[in-house]
Design an enzyme around this catalytic site. Sequence first.
Site, PDB file in Angstrom:
ATOM      1  CG  HIS A  72     -63.166  -8.589  20.806  1.00 53.79           C
ATOM      2  ND1 HIS A  72     -63.957  -8.477  21.920  1.00 53.79           N
ATOM      3  CD2 HIS A  72     -62.795  -7.346  20.459  1.00 53.79           C
ATOM      4  CE1 HIS A  72     -64.050  -7.196  22.225  1.00 53.79           C
ATOM      5  NE2 HIS A  72     -63.359  -6.478  21.356  1.00 53.79           N
ATOM      6  CG  ASP A 101     -57.920  -2.555  15.962  1.00 51.21           C
ATOM      7  OD1 ASP A 101     -58.358  -1.423  15.772  1.00 51.21           O
ATOM      8  OD2 ASP A 101     -57.605  -2.999  17.083  1.00 51.21           O
TER       9      ASP A 101
HETATM   10  N1  ACO Z   1     -54.560 -15.121  16.423  1.00 48.55           N
HETATM   11  C1  ACO Z   1     -54.423 -16.440  16.692  1.00 48.55           C
HETATM   12  N2  ACO Z   1     -54.982 -17.050  17.749  1.00 48.55           N
HETATM   13  C2  ACO Z   1     -55.699 -16.299  18.573  1.00 48.55           C
HETATM   14  C3  ACO Z   1     -55.877 -14.921  18.364  1.00 48.55           C
HETATM   15  C4  ACO Z   1     -55.280 -14.340  17.227  1.00 48.55           C
HETATM   16  N3  ACO Z   1     -55.404 -13.040  16.955  1.00 48.55           N
HETATM   17  N4  ACO Z   1     -56.639 -14.415  19.348  1.00 48.55           N
HETATM   18  C5  ACO Z   1     -56.918 -15.430  20.163  1.00 48.55           C
HETATM   19  N5  ACO Z   1     -56.347 -16.589  19.697  1.00 48.55           N
HETATM   20  C6  ACO Z   1     -56.438 -17.916  20.294  1.00 48.55           C
HETATM   21  C7  ACO Z   1     -55.445 -18.050  21.444  1.00 48.55           C
HETATM   22  O1  ACO Z   1     -54.223 -18.523  21.009  1.00 48.55           O
HETATM   23  C8  ACO Z   1     -56.192 -19.007  22.351  1.00 48.55           C
HETATM   24  O2  ACO Z   1     -56.045 -20.282  21.824  1.00 48.55           O
HETATM   25  P1  ACO Z   1     -55.930 -21.579  22.812  1.00 48.55           P
HETATM   26  O3  ACO Z   1     -57.233 -21.613  23.557  1.00 48.55           O
HETATM   27  O4  ACO Z   1     -55.728 -22.734  21.895  1.00 48.55           O
HETATM   28  O5  ACO Z   1     -54.777 -21.295  23.715  1.00 48.55           O
HETATM   29  C9  ACO Z   1     -57.650 -18.624  22.188  1.00 48.55           C
HETATM   30  O6  ACO Z   1     -57.738 -18.026  20.883  1.00 48.55           O
HETATM   31  C10 ACO Z   1     -58.125 -17.608  23.217  1.00 48.55           C
HETATM   32  O7  ACO Z   1     -57.234 -16.506  23.145  1.00 48.55           O
HETATM   33  P2  ACO Z   1     -56.868 -15.555  24.362  1.00 48.55           P
HETATM   34  O8  ACO Z   1     -55.518 -14.955  24.102  1.00 48.55           O
HETATM   35  O9  ACO Z   1     -57.071 -16.272  25.662  1.00 48.55           O
HETATM   36  O10 ACO Z   1     -57.972 -14.440  24.212  1.00 48.55           O
HETATM   37  P3  ACO Z   1     -58.024 -13.098  25.015  1.00 48.55           P
HETATM   38  O11 ACO Z   1     -59.444 -12.816  25.246  1.00 48.55           O
HETATM   39  O12 ACO Z   1     -57.127 -13.131  26.205  1.00 48.55           O
HETATM   40  O13 ACO Z   1     -57.366 -12.046  24.003  1.00 48.55           O
HETATM   41  C11 ACO Z   1     -57.116 -10.512  22.260  1.00 48.55           C
HETATM   42  C12 ACO Z   1     -58.105 -11.229  23.165  1.00 48.55           C
HETATM   43  C13 ACO Z   1     -56.039  -9.818  23.099  1.00 48.55           C
HETATM   44  C14 ACO Z   1     -57.844  -9.438  21.478  1.00 48.55           C
HETATM   45  C15 ACO Z   1     -56.479 -11.528  21.307  1.00 48.55           C
HETATM   46  O14 ACO Z   1     -57.489 -12.104  20.504  1.00 48.55           O
HETATM   47  C16 ACO Z   1     -55.387 -10.945  20.442  1.00 48.55           C
HETATM   48  O15 ACO Z   1     -54.243 -10.847  20.899  1.00 48.55           O
HETATM   49  N6  ACO Z   1     -55.705 -10.538  19.172  1.00 48.55           N
HETATM   50  C17 ACO Z   1     -54.720  -9.932  18.301  1.00 48.55           C
HETATM   51  C18 ACO Z   1     -54.532  -8.455  18.634  1.00 48.55           C
HETATM   52  C19 ACO Z   1     -55.732  -7.636  18.212  1.00 48.55           C
HETATM   53  O16 ACO Z   1     -56.214  -7.725  17.092  1.00 48.55           O
HETATM   54  N7  ACO Z   1     -56.186  -6.780  19.131  1.00 48.55           N
HETATM   55  C20 ACO Z   1     -57.317  -5.892  18.896  1.00 48.55           C
HETATM   56  C21 ACO Z   1     -58.531  -6.373  19.629  1.00 48.55           C
HETATM   57  S1  ACO Z   1     -59.917  -5.357  19.299  1.00 48.55           S
HETATM   58  C22 ACO Z   1     -59.622  -4.003  20.211  1.00 48.55           C
HETATM   59  O17 ACO Z   1     -59.036  -4.011  21.239  1.00 48.55           O
HETATM   60  C23 ACO Z   1     -60.093  -2.749  19.677  1.00 48.55           C
END
Ligand code: ACO
Length: 480
Positions: free
Chosen positions: A354, A410
Site C-alpha cells: 500500500h 483487497d
Molecule cells: N508485491 C511485491 N512487492 C511489492 C508489492 C507487492 N504487492 N507492493 C510493493 N512491493 C515492493 C515493490 O516492488 C518495491 O520494492 P523495491 O523498493 O525493492 O523496488 C516496494 O515494495 C515499494 O513498492 P512501490 O510499487 O513503490 O509502492 P507503491 O506505493 O507505488 O504501490 C501499490 C502501492 C500499487 C498498492 C503496490 O503495493 C501494489 O501494486 N500492490 C498490489 C496491488 C494491490 O493489491 N492493490 C490494492 C491496493 S489497496 C487499494 O487500492 C484499495
Amino acid sequence: MSISVEDIKRIIIEAGQKAALDTGNEPEPHMTTPAKWPLECTVGPGLEGAIACESKVGYVNGAKGWLVYRGYDIFELAAHATYEETAFLLLHGRLPKERELKKLKRKLASYGKVSATLRVLMGFPVEKMNPMAALRLGTNLMRQEFTFCDIDLDESDERRRKKTVEDDYIAMDDDSIAMETVPKGETKATYEFHQAVKVDDSYGGNELYDADGIEACYHVIAALPTIAAAISRVRRGLMPIDPDPHLSVAANFLYMLTGYRPSPVEEKIMDVSLILHADHGMNASTFACMVVASTLSDIYFSIGSGIAALNGPLHGGANEQVLKMLEKIRSHGDVGDWLDEKLMNNEKIMGFGHRVYKAYDPRARVLEPLAELLTENHEDGKSLLRIAKRLESEMIDRVGKSKGIFPNVDFYSGIVYTSLGIPSDMFTSVFAVGRVSGWTARVLEYLNKNRIFRPRAIYTGDFNKKYVPIEERHRDSIPG
Ligand code: ACO
C-alpha cells in the site's frame, strides 16, 4: 456452528483490540495540524508525500495501521454502526439523530429505484461489458434521468421541472423493455418497470434537480447498488430485481444481486464490508473524483471518474485478481515456490502493499476473521483461505518487515464476497458501492474551498527541433 450478529461484532472488537496492541494509534502531528499554505513537503513520483488539501472526513496513519472516519475508529464503526449512519457521518460530519436516520433511509429507498436508468442501460450490451464500465455508464445515465443540468438555465424552475418530466425524461409509459440477454431457460426476456421513481422531497430541500449538491450525492449512494446489481444479473442471464424499500442498503444490495433476502448475519457482514470500504484518504479514485469536481464539473461526472480509477488492478481491481491468484496457486500446489518465482521476477503480489500503510491494514484485520467464519462449512472457500493465510505468512517473512508490505483490504475481501454469493467479476463494483459515500463526502468538502487541481510535470524532452515534412521522415522509425 450458527453465527449471530453479536458474534460478528465481537470479532470486530477483538480485531480492534489486537490492532491497538500491535501498532497503537496516535495521530502524526505533521498530518493532523492545520496547514499554513504554501506548504513545504517532499514529493515523490506518483505524488507520493504531496499534501493537496485539508480534510475533516477521514485520517489514515500508515505507520500505525490506523483508520479514522470523522474522529471514529474504523473498528468502532464497523462493530456498531450501519452503512447508512456511516454515509451520513462522512457527508455531514456527525452521526445522525434517530429522525435524521429515518429520513435518510426513506430518501435512499426512494432514490434507489432508477427505472429509467436501467431501461436505457439495458439497451447496451451490458453482458459483454466490463461491469465497472457499465456502472460508469449507469452513472452518466442517472445524470440524465435525475438532473436538469443540461437544460437551459434561463427557464424558471417550474418550467424546467415540467419540461423535463414531459419532454426530456425518459418515457415511463411503455413499462417494459426487451433485454438483449435472454435469461437462462427462457426464450425471450422483457424487463418490467413499475412506477416511476417517486422522489422524497422531505429532506434536503429543493436542490433535487441539480447535479452538484448533496441530493446528487444521495442519488449516487442510493443508486449505485441498484445499477451494480442489475449489471451483475444481466451478465448472468437473469432479470434485474427492483430494490425493496424496506431493506437496508446492505441487505438490498445482496437481495438485488442474489435474488434472496439475506439473513441478519449476511446483512451485517455486507454492511461491515461497505463501512470498511467507505473512505480512505486521498486514494487514487477519491483523488480522481476530486480533480474532476474541482473543475466545477458535477457529482455524476466526478463519481464516474472515481469508478474508472477504482477499476485498475493496482487499486480496487486487485480484489478480483486476488481470487484468481489464489486459484492459480492452488493448481500450482506450492505456495512458497510460487511466491519465490514471482518475487524473483519482480512481480507484484495482488492484495499486498500500500502507498500509505507500512503496517497491517486495519480493514484486512476485520475481513480475515470474517472470511474464516464464513468459510467454516465450505470446503472450497476453506481451501482458498488456507492458501491465503500461508501466502500472507510467506510474504511477511520475505518482504513484510523489510519493505513494510502486508495484506491490504483487497486480500481477504474476495473470499468474504464469494461466501456471500457475489460473483468475482462484481468484487470491484462492491468496492465502488461502499466507496461512493467517501467520494461524495470528500468532493463536497473540497468544493467548499475549491481550487482547481493543477500540478506540473518536469519536462525532460528535447527543444529547438525543426519540423520535417512527412515525405522526409523515413530516417526515424518508431517501434511497433
Ligand atoms: N508485491 C511485491 N512487492 C511489492 C508489492 C507487492 N504487492 N507492493 C510493493 N512491493 C515492493 C515493490 O516492488 C518495491 O520494492 P523495491 O523498493 O525493492 O523496488 C516496494 O515494495 C515499494 O513498492 P512501490 O510499487 O513503490 O509502492 P507503491 O506505493 O507505488 O504501490 C501499490 C502501492 C500499487 C498498492 C503496490 O503495493 C501494489 O501494486 N500492490 C498490489 C496491488 C494491490 O493489491 N492493490 C490494492 C491496493 S489497496 C487499494 O487500492 C484499495
